[in-house]
Scaffold this active site. Structure first.
Site, mmCIF file in Angstrom:
data_model
loop_
_atom_site.group_PDB
_atom_site.id
_atom_site.type_symbol
_atom_site.label_atom_id
_atom_site.label_comp_id
_atom_site.label_asym_id
_atom_site.label_seq_id
_atom_site.Cartn_x
_atom_site.Cartn_y
_atom_site.Cartn_z
ATOM 1 C CG HIS A 58 -2.006 0.993 1.184
ATOM 2 N ND1 HIS A 58 -3.120 0.852 0.389
ATOM 3 C CD2 HIS A 58 -2.155 2.176 1.831
ATOM 4 C CE1 HIS A 58 -3.915 1.905 0.561
ATOM 5 N NE2 HIS A 58 -3.351 2.713 1.427
ATOM 6 C CG HIS A 75 -10.228 3.872 2.970
ATOM 7 N ND1 HIS A 75 -10.779 4.071 4.215
ATOM 8 C CD2 HIS A 75 -8.893 4.039 3.142
ATOM 9 C CE1 HIS A 75 -9.822 4.354 5.084
ATOM 10 N NE2 HIS A 75 -8.672 4.345 4.464
#
Length: 719
Positions: free
Chosen positions: A47, A93
Site C-alpha cells: 500500500h 479504501h
C-alpha cells in the site's frame, strides 16, 4: 511494557517475507526492535511502497504543458488559467470498507480531502466509485448501506458537493468491495504546498486531532488478502470525524497564508511513520521524533502504537521557527492540537525517542527511496473466444431488463443521500453524465467523471484499459469540457499470481496509450492490490477519474432533449456485442472480446462535439447498453418519449466506442450534418424525441412505466 521478541511468526504477522527480513538485517546490521519492525512493515507494504507496481507505473505519461505537479505528491496539480489550478486525486479504501463499511468509506472520503487541502487547495468537488458483490450475497446489502451512509455522512458534514461516481454489482466483489474516493480542489497556481522538508534543525510539528489506537496496522492490512480471520481485522479500521476535519482544513489553509509552512504532509496510511519518512526522504534529510510530545487520546500508548496509528484528521509540518507563535495561534483558535514533536536532522536517520529511550534508529532512505521493488512474473491474458450467436429478442424486453437491473437502473437512491448542491456552484447533479461545477468568481467551469468497465478489462486488459480512459474523455466532451488530466485507482487481485499481474501490466499499457493519444496525462493515483478473499480475486478495476475545463466564454452542454428534437448518432456502429451489458443482464453471459478502441476516432469525434456545442441541445456518450440505453436515459431525464428507427440487437445494444448521441432541432441537425461532412465525421439520424412512449422498431412501452421501473428498482432492491 516489554516489547515482544522478534520471532518468525511475528515477522510473518507484519507481512514481511523471509527475503525481505534478510534485507532488513543487512540494512540494520542487527535485529530490529519491535517498533522498527512495525515501521519497516508499514513502509515496505504494498500500500505504501508500490513494490509490485512501480516498475510499470513509470511507463505512464505524466507530463504536459497543463501539468504543474504530477505523481509523487499528495495530489496532482493542473493549470486552468488565470493563475488558478485544480488539485485532484483518487484513492482506495477497499479493505477497511469491507471490514467496517461506514467508517471505512467515511475515512476514505476524509483521507482524499486531506490530500487536496494539504496542497493548499480548497475542496470543491467529490466523487466515488463503488463496486459491490451480487445482490443475493448475504453481505451485499449491509455493505451498500454502510458505504453509502459513510460517504454521505462524512462528505455532507464536511461540506463538499458529491457530483458524480459509479455503482456496480458483480459476484467477483462478493468477498471484497471497492470504495474509490475522488476529491478536487482549487488553489492559486503559485501557492501550491509540497511535502519535501528543507533546512536542518527545523521544527517538525504535529497538527490536528489526537492520536489513538484506531487504525494501527491499517496499511499492512490493506496489503494482504482476506481469509476467515477477517473479523479480527476490525481494529485496523480508522474512525473519522468530519467536523474536526473541517476545522483542520480551515486552520491549515489559514496557516498557509502566514508563511510559516516549509513543507506539509497529511497523515494517511501508516500515519506518523509514512508522513515523517516521506517528508525527510523528499528533502534528503533525516527526522528525529520525540513521541512523549505527541498528543494522544488514550493513556499508555507505546511507541509502536503511536508510529503506526492511522487516527484521522492529522497533519505533519516542517515549520519556519521564526513563525512558531503565529502558527500555533491559528490552531489554538480552531481548537486543534499543535505540538512540536521533533526536528529535521542532517543525517540519513529516522530516530524515534520515547521518554528518553531510543525506540527506533534506522536509515531513513532505506524506508522510502530504497524500499523493495519487484519485477513480478506476468502472463499475457489469452485472447477471448469468439462471440457465440446472440439471439434476437424483443428490444423493449431487453431494455426493460437493463433499466431494472442492479447495474443499470437509476442510482437516485444512492446520490440523493449525498449533498450535491453545497457551496452553490454545482451545475449538474449526479445521475446523467459528468458533474459540472462553476469555478467560483469566474466564468470557467470544471467537469468531473470516473469510469471503467471491469468485464472489458478482464477479457482484454489492453483494450479495457484504453476504454476506461476513452469513456472518461467522452463523458467530459459530452458536457463541452476539454479533458485536462486524469487520476487512476488501480484495483486488482494478488500480484503474486502471474495471470493477475498480466492483467495489471496490460491495463497499464492501454491506459498509457490512451492518456498519451488523448492528451490526458496521469497526475496522481493509487494502486490497490491483494483484493482477494480465500484466493478469489475481484474483476480488474482500474478506475479512471478525469477532469475537464469549460473555458470562460464557452457554454457547457447541459440542456435536455425537447419535444420534436432529432436523435443524431456520431461515430460508426458495427454492432459489437462482445462483453456487452446486453449479454450480461439479458443472457447472463460474459463472452466475446472487448470492443476495440480507435484513439484517433475518439479524439476526432470528441473534438467535433466540443467545437459544435452551439448546435447541440443535449449530448451523452454511448457506452454500456449502447444506443438503446443512452437514448432511454436521455429521454427519461428530459421527461419525453423517444422513437428509435432500428430494431436489431447489434444496432441498438452494440457497444462500439467513440460514439455520442445528440438531441437537437432540425435546423441544428442540418448544420451538424454539414460540419460533420467537412470534418469527415460519421453522423446519422437514428430517431426522434417526443411523445410519451419508448419505441424501438415495432415495439414500445409507456414512458411513465419505464421511468417508474428505472427510478424505483434500486430502492426496491436495497432500501
Amino acid at each position: 511494557m516489554q516489547d515482544p521478541a522478534i520471532t518468525d511468526d511475528l515477522i510473518a504477522a507484519h507481512g514481511i517475507k523471509p527475503d525481505e527480513y534478510s534485507r532488513i538485517l543487512e540494512i540494520m546490521g542487527r535485529e530490529p526492535t519491535f517498533t522498527e519492525l512495525g515501521i519497516f512493515s508499514a513502509m515496505w507494504n504494498e500500500h505504501c511502497s508500490y513494490k509490485s507496481s512501480k516498475k510499470h507505473l513509470r511507463g505512464l505519461p505524466t507530463a504536459g504543458p497543463q501539468v504543474i505537479c504530477g505523481p509523487g505528491e499528495n495530489a496532482g496539480v493542473v493549470d486552468i488559467g488565470d493563475g488558478q489550478a485544480v488539485v485532484f486525486k483518487m484513492e482506495s479504501h477497499n479493505h477497511p470498507s469491507y471490514i467496517e463499511p461506514y467508517q471505512g468509506a467515511a475515512t476514505g472520503v476524509g483521507g482524499i480531502l486531506r490530500d487536496v487541502f494539504t496542497m493548499g487547495a480548497r475542496p470543491i468537488a467529490a466523487m466515488n466509485a463503488l463496486s459491490f458483490g451480487e445482490r443475493a450475497h448475504p453481505k451485499t446489502r449491509r455493505l451498500v448501506h454502510g458505504v453509502v451512509e459513510g460517504v454521505g455522512g462524512y462528505g455532507n458534514a464536511f461540506g463538499v458537493p458529491t457530483v458524480g461516481g459509479e455503482v456496480r454489482f458483480h459476484a467477483a466483489y462478493n468477498g471484497n468491495c471497492l470504495v474509490n474516493a475522488f476529491a478536487a480542489g482549487l488553489a492559486d497556481a503559485d501557492k501550491i504546498f509540497y511535502s519535501a522538508a528543507s533546512g536542518v534543525g527545523r521544527p517538525v510539528v504535529y497538527l490536528g486531532a489526537k492520536t489513538g489506537r484506531d487504525g494501527v496496522g491499517g496499511a499492512t492490512m490493506a496489503s494482504s488478502e482476506f481469509d476467515e480471520s477477517i473479523e479480527e481485522k476490525r481494529p485496523t479500521v480508522q474512525v473519522g470525524d468530519p467536523f474536526t476535519e473541517k476545522r483542520l482544513m480551515e486552520a491549515t489553509l489559514e496557516l498557509m497564508q502566514t508563511g510559516a509552512v516549509i513543507s506539509i504532509q497529511d497523515m494517511g496510511a501508516a500515519g506518523l511513520t509514512c508522513s515523517a519518512v516521506e517528508m525527510g526522504d523528499k528533502g534528503d534529510l533525516g527526522v528525529r521524533l520525540d513521541l512523549e510530545k505527541v498528543p494522544t487520546r488514550e493513556p499508555g500508548m507505546t511507541a509502536y502504537e503511536m508510529m503506526l496509528s492511522e487516527s484521522q484528521e492529522r497533519m505533519l509540518m516542517v515549520l519556519d521557527p521564526a513563525k512558531e507563535a503565529e502558527a500555533k495561534a491559528v490552531f489554538v483558535k480552531w481548537d486543534l492540537d499543535f505540538a512540536i514533536v521533533g526536528e529535521t536532522i542532517a543525517e540519513d536517520r529516522f530516530l524515534i525517542v520515547h521518554h528518553g529511550e531510543v525506540k527506533a534508529d534506522m536509515p531513513l532512505k532505506a524506508l522510502s527511496g530504497n524500499a523493495p521493488e519487484y519485477d513480478r512474473p506476468w502472463e499475457e491474458t489469452p485472447p477471448a473466444a469468439p462471440l457465440a450467436e446472440v439471439p434476437q429478442v424483443d428490444p423493449i424486453d431487453a431494455l426493460k431488463a437493463l433499466i431494472t437491473s442492479d447495474n443499470y437502473c437509476s442510482r437516485e437512491w444512492v446520490y440523493e443521500q449525498y449533498d450535491s448542491q453545497v457551496m452553490a456552484d454545482t451545475m449538474r447533479i449526479p445521475g446523467f453524465g459528468a458533474g459540472v461545477i462553476r469555478v467560483h468568481g469566474s466564468d470557467k467551469k470544471l467537469a468531473f467523471t470516473s469510469d471503467v468497465t471491469p468485464r472489458y478489462v478482464k477479457a482484454n486488459p489492453v483494450e479495457g484499459g484504453k476504454q476506461a480512459v476513452a469513456e472518461a474523455f467522452r463523458n467530459l466532451c459530452a458536457v463541452g469540457a476539454k479533458p485536462l488530466a486524469t487520476t487512476d485507482n488501480l484495483n486488482f487481485g494478488n500480484p503474486e499470481k502471474p495471470s493477475i499481474m498480466g492483467q495489471f501490466v496490460g491495463a497499464l499499457q492501454g491506459i498509457g496509450a490512451a492518456c498519451l493519444a488523448l492528451d490526458m496525462p496521469i497526475v496522481s493515483g493509487n494502486v490497490s492490490l491483494y483484493n482477494e478473499t480465500d484466493g478469489v480475486g475481484i474483476l480488474p478495476t482500474p478506475t479512471i477519474g478525469a477532469v475537464g475545463l469549460i473555458a470562460a466564454g464557452e457554454e457547457p452542454i447541459l440542456g435536455y432533449a425537447q419535444d420534436g428534437d432529432l436523435a443524431l448518432l456520431v461515430g460508426e456502429t458495427t454492432g459489437h456485442l462482445g462483453q456487452s451489458a446486453l449479454l450480461a443482464e439479458v443472457f447472463n453471459r460474459e463472452d466475446g472480446d472487448t470492443p476495440a478502441v480507435d484513439l484517433e476516432a475518439e479524439l476526432r469525434n470528441g473534438t467535433f462535439i466540443r467545437d459544435n456545442r452551439a448546435l447541440i441541445t443535449c449530448c451523452t456518450d454511448l457506452s454500456d447498453g449502447g444506443l438503446a440505453l443512452a437514448a432511454f436515459e436521455m429521454a427519461e431525464a428530459s421527461g419525453l418519449g423517444v422513437t428509435l428507427d432500428a430494431g436489431n440487437m447489434g444496432t441498438l445494444f452494440g457497444e462500439d466506442q467513440a460514439r455520442y448521441l445528440i438531441a437537437c432541432s432540425f435546423d441544428q441537425a442540418e448544420a451538424l450534418m454539414a460540419a460533420a461532412a467537412q470534418a469527415r465525421i460519421s453522423i446519422e439520424t437514428v430517431g426522434r424525441f417526443g411523445g410519451d412512449v419508448i419505441r424501438m422498431g415495432t415495439s414500445d412501452m409507456p414512458l411513465a412505466e419505464a421511468s417508474a421501473s428505472f427510478r424505483g428498482s434500486f430502492a426496491a432492491a436495497f432500501a
